[in-house]
Design a protein around this motif. Structure first.
Motif, mmCIF file in Angstrom:
data_model
loop_
_atom_site.group_PDB
_atom_site.id
_atom_site.type_symbol
_atom_site.label_atom_id
_atom_site.label_comp_id
_atom_site.label_asym_id
_atom_site.label_seq_id
_atom_site.Cartn_x
_atom_site.Cartn_y
_atom_site.Cartn_z
ATOM 1 N N GLU A 115 47.396 81.972 65.332
ATOM 2 C CA GLU A 115 45.922 82.264 66.438
ATOM 3 C C GLU A 115 45.552 80.802 66.685
ATOM 4 O O GLU A 115 45.317 80.651 68.113
ATOM 5 N N ARG A 116 46.272 80.023 66.223
ATOM 6 C CA ARG A 116 45.976 78.391 67.059
ATOM 7 C C ARG A 116 46.711 78.442 68.275
ATOM 8 O O ARG A 116 46.506 78.649 69.771
ATOM 9 N N ARG A 117 48.338 78.910 68.472
ATOM 10 C CA ARG A 117 48.868 79.418 69.657
ATOM 11 C C ARG A 117 48.347 80.038 70.637
ATOM 12 O O ARG A 117 48.268 80.049 72.131
ATOM 13 N N ILE A 118 47.581 80.954 70.368
ATOM 14 C CA ILE A 118 47.063 82.473 71.106
ATOM 15 C C ILE A 118 46.267 81.468 72.184
ATOM 16 O O ILE A 118 45.576 82.046 73.206
ATOM 17 N N LEU A 119 45.264 80.928 71.332
ATOM 18 C CA LEU A 119 43.799 80.242 71.575
ATOM 19 C C LEU A 119 44.400 78.878 72.796
ATOM 20 O O LEU A 119 43.875 79.413 73.770
ATOM 21 N N LYS A 120 45.156 78.774 72.511
ATOM 22 C CA LYS A 120 46.003 77.522 73.128
ATOM 23 C C LYS A 120 46.513 77.635 74.245
ATOM 24 O O LYS A 120 46.056 78.122 75.867
ATOM 25 N N ALA A 121 47.420 79.599 74.271
ATOM 26 C CA ALA A 121 48.050 79.953 75.537
ATOM 27 C C ALA A 121 46.939 80.539 76.724
ATOM 28 O O ALA A 121 47.304 80.497 77.639
ATOM 29 N N LEU A 122 46.194 80.795 75.949
ATOM 30 C CA LEU A 122 44.808 81.931 77.301
ATOM 31 C C LEU A 122 43.959 80.529 77.460
ATOM 32 O O LEU A 122 43.780 80.386 78.712
ATOM 33 N N ASP A 123 44.156 79.673 77.214
ATOM 34 C CA ASP A 123 42.956 78.271 77.323
ATOM 35 C C ASP A 123 43.845 77.850 78.573
ATOM 36 O O ASP A 123 43.357 77.427 79.705
ATOM 37 N N GLU A 124 45.669 77.627 78.331
ATOM 38 C CA GLU A 124 46.702 77.069 79.054
ATOM 39 C C GLU A 124 46.772 77.956 80.894
ATOM 40 O O GLU A 124 46.799 77.373 81.888
ATOM 41 N N VAL A 125 46.449 78.850 80.095
ATOM 42 C CA VAL A 125 46.720 79.820 81.964
ATOM 43 C C VAL A 125 45.163 79.524 82.439
ATOM 44 O O VAL A 125 44.441 80.936 83.632
ATOM 45 N N GLY A 126 43.556 79.292 82.054
ATOM 46 C CA GLY A 126 42.713 79.632 82.829
ATOM 47 C C GLY A 126 41.881 80.972 82.306
ATOM 48 O O GLY A 126 40.572 80.958 83.045
ATOM 49 N N LEU A 127 42.699 81.265 80.863
ATOM 50 C CA LEU A 127 41.292 82.358 80.391
ATOM 51 C C LEU A 127 40.911 82.381 78.953
ATOM 52 O O LEU A 127 41.283 81.775 78.238
ATOM 53 N N GLY A 128 39.181 82.253 78.445
ATOM 54 C CA GLY A 128 39.183 82.316 77.416
ATOM 55 C C GLY A 128 39.543 83.479 76.389
ATOM 56 O O GLY A 128 39.803 84.355 76.676
ATOM 57 N N SER A 129 39.192 83.179 74.747
ATOM 58 C CA SER A 129 39.561 83.797 73.938
ATOM 59 C C SER A 129 38.852 84.651 74.325
ATOM 60 O O SER A 129 39.336 85.671 73.298
ATOM 61 N N GLY A 130 37.335 85.706 75.163
ATOM 62 C CA GLY A 130 37.159 86.543 75.324
ATOM 63 C C GLY A 130 37.995 87.422 75.819
ATOM 64 O O GLY A 130 37.567 88.669 76.048
ATOM 65 N N PHE A 131 39.004 87.419 76.442
ATOM 66 C CA PHE A 131 40.229 87.982 76.767
ATOM 67 C C PHE A 131 41.381 88.800 75.714
ATOM 68 O O PHE A 131 41.790 89.614 76.162
ATOM 69 N N ARG A 132 41.394 88.351 74.957
ATOM 70 C CA ARG A 132 41.939 88.390 73.609
ATOM 71 C C ARG A 132 41.902 89.784 73.153
ATOM 72 O O ARG A 132 42.598 90.112 72.889
ATOM 73 N N PHE A 133 40.915 90.770 73.675
ATOM 74 C CA PHE A 133 40.623 91.262 73.177
ATOM 75 C C PHE A 133 40.550 92.947 73.819
ATOM 76 O O PHE A 133 40.227 93.613 73.753
ATOM 77 N N ARG A 134 41.077 92.908 75.248
ATOM 78 C CA ARG A 134 41.003 93.816 76.297
ATOM 79 C C ARG A 134 41.813 94.185 76.466
ATOM 80 O O ARG A 134 43.288 94.039 76.324
ATOM 81 N N TYR A 135 42.218 95.206 77.570
ATOM 82 C CA TYR A 135 43.878 96.046 77.714
ATOM 83 C C TYR A 135 44.177 95.854 79.025
ATOM 84 O O TYR A 135 42.980 95.652 79.728
ATOM 85 N N PRO A 136 45.272 95.498 79.472
ATOM 86 C CA PRO A 136 45.467 95.281 80.774
ATOM 87 C C PRO A 136 44.279 96.398 82.305
ATOM 88 O O PRO A 136 44.409 95.646 82.996
ATOM 89 N N HIS A 137 44.213 97.359 81.637
ATOM 90 C CA HIS A 137 43.516 98.542 83.042
ATOM 91 C C HIS A 137 41.808 97.233 83.011
ATOM 92 O O HIS A 137 41.096 97.422 84.196
ATOM 93 N N GLN A 138 41.856 96.581 82.238
ATOM 94 C CA GLN A 138 40.390 95.731 81.982
ATOM 95 C C GLN A 138 40.241 94.494 83.153
ATOM 96 O O GLN A 138 39.579 94.232 83.051
ATOM 97 N N LEU A 139 41.844 94.379 83.203
ATOM 98 C CA LEU A 139 41.966 92.676 84.010
ATOM 99 C C LEU A 139 42.004 93.087 85.191
ATOM 100 O O LEU A 139 42.793 94.044 86.045
ATOM 101 N N SER A 140 42.258 92.249 86.333
ATOM 102 C CA SER A 140 42.898 91.982 87.927
ATOM 103 C C SER A 140 44.198 91.885 87.599
ATOM 104 O O SER A 140 44.619 91.259 86.432
ATOM 105 N N GLY A 141 43.878 91.948 88.265
ATOM 106 C CA GLY A 141 45.960 91.651 89.017
ATOM 107 C C GLY A 141 45.813 90.267 88.642
ATOM 108 O O GLY A 141 47.577 89.663 87.920
#
Length: 249
Positions: A115-141
């Protein structure tokens, strides 16, 4: 100066074709090192050989003073060395959520604290926790490539292998992802080996570079030398001219 990656006399052969011919490079710990050259020059093959994804015919690869044997890489290797591929569309599983794709390397390596690692990794790449349960087709390149970078970082490696990590992205997004990678390298004191056909990208990101042609290294120089035009090989000069967006100074 500690050497993070040392490649000596490396040859990779596919049938009768020599993709790499007695290549040697040394990359210092904490350095960002570029591999440049035209298509088919062997730069991506060299990166893949270090990662264990290309068959080594001759030569040695040492990573953090450990000699690597053949194509097999143990779990300890992948804890310290991770790769980010060119295509953010192909490197993520289309039917798995971001959360699942970030959990997978942790599960493979038996690493807790997910849990901690996922939140830290997403934060580090400038994406919030709201991206956790999205699928790739819902994301930009650009978002997909940020997820691929987060997945590479989640095991807290010391070395990142970057195979044209922004060439599939729009120019404006490319700059954002390059700046992100640079920030991550500074914060984590990482070693980068970066393949690119774009000398502008390499001079922005890398301290030193090796110029490859026909499976061999034809020139080694610093980014400062390249920008100042202190170049020994006509081939390197021609690459400079051909590299879209390259600017002196």
């Amino acid at each position: 100066m500690t050497t993070a990656v040392s490649v000596q006399g490396l040859t990779v052969t596919y049938d009768d074709f020599k993709a790499l011919d007695a290549v040697g490079v040394d990359v210092a710990a904490g350095e960002s090192f570029g591999l440049v050259g035209e298509s088919g020059s062997g730069k991506s093959t060299l990166l893949r050989a270090v990662a264990g994804l290309a068959p080594v015919t001759e030569g040695t690869i040492r990573v953090e003073n450990r000699q690597l044997q053949g194509a097999r890489r143990d779990k300890a290797f992948y804890r310290s060395v991770q790769m980010v591929f060119q295509d953010p569309y192909g490197s993520l599983h289309p039917r798995q959520t971001v959360d699942r794709q970030l959990l997978e390397p942790l599960a493979i390596h038996g690493v807790g604290d997910g849990e901690r690692r996922i939140l830290k990794a997403l934060d580090e790449v400038g994406l919030g926790s709201g991206f956790r349960f999205r699928y790739p087709h819902q994301l930009s390149g650009g978002q997909r490539q940020r997820i691929a970078i987060a997945r590479a970082l989640i095991l807290e490696p010391s070395i990142l292998l970057l195979d044209e990590p922004t060439s599939a992205l729009d120019a404006s997004v490319q700059a954002e992802v390059l700046n992100l990678l640079e920030q991550v390298r500074r914060d984590r004191k990482l070693t980068f080996i970066m393949v690119s056909h774009d000398l502008g990208v390499v001079t922005h990101m890398c301290d030193r570079l090796a110029v490859m042609r026909g499976g061999r290294v034809v020139e080694r120089l610093s980014s400062a030398d390249l920008v100042a035009g202190r170049i020994g090989e006509d081939y390197t000069r021609n690459l400079m001219v051909a590299s879209k967006g390259f600017r002196r100074g």
